[in-house]
Design a protein around this motif. Structure first.
Motif, short mmCIF file in Angstrom:
data_model
loop_
_atom_site.label_atom_id
_atom_site.label_comp_id
_atom_site.label_asym_id
_atom_site.label_seq_id
_atom_site.Cartn_x
_atom_site.Cartn_y
_atom_site.Cartn_z
N GLY A 135 0.82 -1.22 0.00
CA GLY A 135 0.00 0.00 0.00
C GLY A 135 0.85 1.26 0.00
N ARG A 136 2.13 1.11 -0.28
CA ARG A 136 3.05 2.25 -0.32
C ARG A 136 2.53 3.38 -1.19
N SER A 137 2.17 3.04 -2.42
CA SER A 137 1.82 4.12 -3.35
C SER A 137 0.46 4.73 -3.01
N THR A 140 9.77 6.20 -7.67
CA THR A 140 10.74 5.76 -8.68
C THR A 140 10.09 4.76 -9.63
N GLY A 141 9.18 3.92 -9.10
CA GLY A 141 8.48 2.96 -9.95
C GLY A 141 7.69 3.69 -11.04
N ASP A 142 6.95 4.73 -10.65
CA ASP A 142 6.17 5.51 -11.62
C ASP A 142 7.10 6.19 -12.63
N GLU A 153 13.47 -4.55 -19.09
CA GLU A 153 13.59 -5.97 -18.78
C GLU A 153 13.64 -6.19 -17.26
N ALA A 154 14.44 -5.37 -16.58
CA ALA A 154 14.57 -5.52 -15.12
C ALA A 154 13.20 -5.33 -14.45
N LEU A 155 12.44 -4.33 -14.90
CA LEU A 155 11.12 -4.09 -14.31
C LEU A 155 10.19 -5.27 -14.51
N LEU A 163 15.81 -5.23 -9.49
CA LEU A 163 16.10 -3.81 -9.31
C LEU A 163 16.86 -3.28 -10.52
N VAL A 164 16.62 -2.03 -10.86
CA VAL A 164 17.42 -1.40 -11.90
C VAL A 164 18.64 -0.78 -11.20
N SER A 165 19.61 -0.35 -11.97
CA SER A 165 20.88 0.07 -11.37
C SER A 165 20.72 1.31 -10.49
N VAL A 177 20.92 4.69 -12.32
CA VAL A 177 19.72 5.16 -13.01
C VAL A 177 18.72 5.77 -12.03
N VAL A 178 18.39 5.03 -10.95
CA VAL A 178 17.37 5.56 -10.02
C VAL A 178 17.89 6.78 -9.28
N ALA A 179 19.17 6.77 -8.89
CA ALA A 179 19.71 7.91 -8.15
C ALA A 179 19.65 9.17 -9.01
N GLY A 232 9.27 4.03 -2.94
CA GLY A 232 9.93 3.12 -3.89
C GLY A 232 11.44 3.30 -3.89
N PHE A 233 11.89 4.35 -3.25
CA PHE A 233 13.32 4.65 -3.10
C PHE A 233 13.50 5.26 -1.72
N PRO A 234 14.48 4.85 -0.94
CA PRO A 234 15.48 3.83 -1.22
C PRO A 234 14.95 2.41 -1.04
N GLU A 247 22.43 0.93 0.61
CA GLU A 247 23.27 1.70 -0.30
C GLU A 247 22.48 2.89 -0.89
N GLN A 248 21.25 2.62 -1.29
CA GLN A 248 20.43 3.72 -1.84
C GLN A 248 20.08 4.73 -0.75
N ALA A 249 19.94 4.26 0.49
CA ALA A 249 19.63 5.19 1.59
C ALA A 249 20.81 6.16 1.78
N GLN A 298 -3.76 -6.17 -13.33
CA GLN A 298 -2.44 -6.73 -13.05
C GLN A 298 -1.39 -6.03 -13.92
N ARG A 299 -0.31 -5.58 -13.27
CA ARG A 299 0.81 -5.02 -14.02
C ARG A 299 1.65 -6.19 -14.52
N GLU A 300 2.49 -5.88 -15.51
CA GLU A 300 3.37 -6.94 -16.05
C GLU A 300 4.16 -7.60 -14.91
N ASP A 301 4.62 -6.76 -13.93
CA ASP A 301 5.43 -7.34 -12.86
C ASP A 301 4.57 -7.88 -11.71
N ASP A 302 3.26 -8.02 -11.93
CA ASP A 302 2.38 -8.66 -10.95
C ASP A 302 2.21 -10.15 -11.25
P1 AMP Z 1 7.44 -0.19 -7.57
O1 AMP Z 1 6.40 0.48 -8.40
O2 AMP Z 1 8.03 0.71 -6.50
O3 AMP Z 1 7.02 -1.51 -7.02
O4 AMP Z 1 8.68 -0.48 -8.55
C1 AMP Z 1 8.52 -1.28 -9.70
C2 AMP Z 1 9.88 -1.72 -10.23
O5 AMP Z 1 10.67 -0.57 -10.58
C3 AMP Z 1 10.75 -2.50 -9.26
O6 AMP Z 1 10.41 -3.87 -9.20
C4 AMP Z 1 12.13 -2.26 -9.85
O7 AMP Z 1 12.31 -3.03 -11.03
C5 AMP Z 1 12.04 -0.81 -10.29
N1 AMP Z 1 12.44 0.12 -9.19
C6 AMP Z 1 11.62 1.02 -8.57
N2 AMP Z 1 12.29 1.70 -7.63
C7 AMP Z 1 13.56 1.22 -7.65
C8 AMP Z 1 14.72 1.50 -6.89
N3 AMP Z 1 14.71 2.39 -5.89
N4 AMP Z 1 15.86 0.81 -7.19
C9 AMP Z 1 15.89 -0.10 -8.17
N5 AMP Z 1 14.81 -0.43 -8.91
C10 AMP Z 1 13.65 0.22 -8.66
#
Ligand code: AMP
Length: 196
Positions: free
Chosen positions: A19-21, A38-40, A58-60, A65-67, A70-72, A92-94, A98-100, A137-141
């Motif tokens: 329920g973060r978002s 960051t996800g959005d 692809e990572a999503l 996680l993406v690098s 990129v997110v920073a 969605g970040f950190p 390391e990201q923190a 459902q999102r692709e990553d769901d």
């Molecule tokens: P979310 O919408 O926050 O669940 O993020 C969806 C996807 O975006 C994650 O599964 C990662 O592939 C990517 N993503 C979002 N935030 C980050 C982050 N802080 N670091 C790395 N990957 C991220």
């Protein structure tokens, strides 16, 4: 009582599906501060077909996680924007200690700090149940991707949570309750001075 912050910088942590978002959007509306996700932002890059979008797609989709670079980069650019001077809800970040540390560096550069870090707590069973019940459902769901996102959360989460707990910034919240109840708990924590 309204909070007496000159700027309200909030961070929302929690597993996928906690329920973060939803909570970030409610906070953004209530305190009139931007919801920075960051996800959005990444999904937006993919939708627009940018070079960065192609790089992360692809990572999503796999739930990886993406690098950090990129997110920073995205976070720094976004938090430096004019509309974030009064505050923001970062969600969605950190996702790792390391990201923190990167976030602390970014905020120090901008001359800011974090007021509260909320952690939405939810069991794996409840997370899987919620994903299966999602209407859209999102692709990553897909089950495989959800499993991977959970695996990543459990791999990176403890060190991340420790990072903020050690600084006394962490506010754990039971994420299994209803949206309104969770939102009330968060609001009260924001509006109660630290140490009160
Ligand atoms: P979310 O919408 O926050 O669940 O993020 C969806 C996807 O975006 C994650 O599964 C990662 O592939 C990517 N993503 C979002 N935030 C980050 C982050 N802080 N670091 C790395 N990957 C991220």
């Amino acid at each position: 009582m309204s909070p007496s912050f000159s700027s309200l910088n909030l961070v929302l942590l929690g597993p996928p599906g906690s329920g973060r978002s939803t909570q970030a959007a409610l906070l953004a509306e209530r305190y009139r501060i931007p919801h920075v996700s960051t996800g959005d932002m990444l999904r937006d890059e993919i939708e627009k077909g940018t070079a960065r979008g192609l790089e992360v797609e692809e990572a999503l989709n796999k739930g990886e996680l993406v690098s950090n670079a990129v997110v920073a980069g995205l976070v720094l650019q976004r938090l430096d924007a004019e509309d974030c001077t009064r505050g923001f809800v970062l969600e969605g970040f950190p996702r790792s200690a390391e990201q923190a540390a990167v976030l602390d560096g970014v905020l120090a550069e901008l001359g800011r700090g974090i007021e509260r870090v909320f952690l939405l707590e939810l069991s794996d069973d409840e997370i899987v149940r919620r994903h299966n019940n999602r209407e859209v459902q999102r692709e990553d769901d897909r089950e495989e991707a959800v499993r991977e996102r959970l695996r990543v959360y459990h791999a990176e989460g403890p060190a991340l949570i420790d990072y903020y707990r050690k600084r006394g910034q962490l506010v754990p919240v039971n994420g299994a309750r209803g949206v309104d109840e969770v939102s009330d708990v968060i609001r009260q924590a924001i509006e109660t001075p630290v140490g009160a």
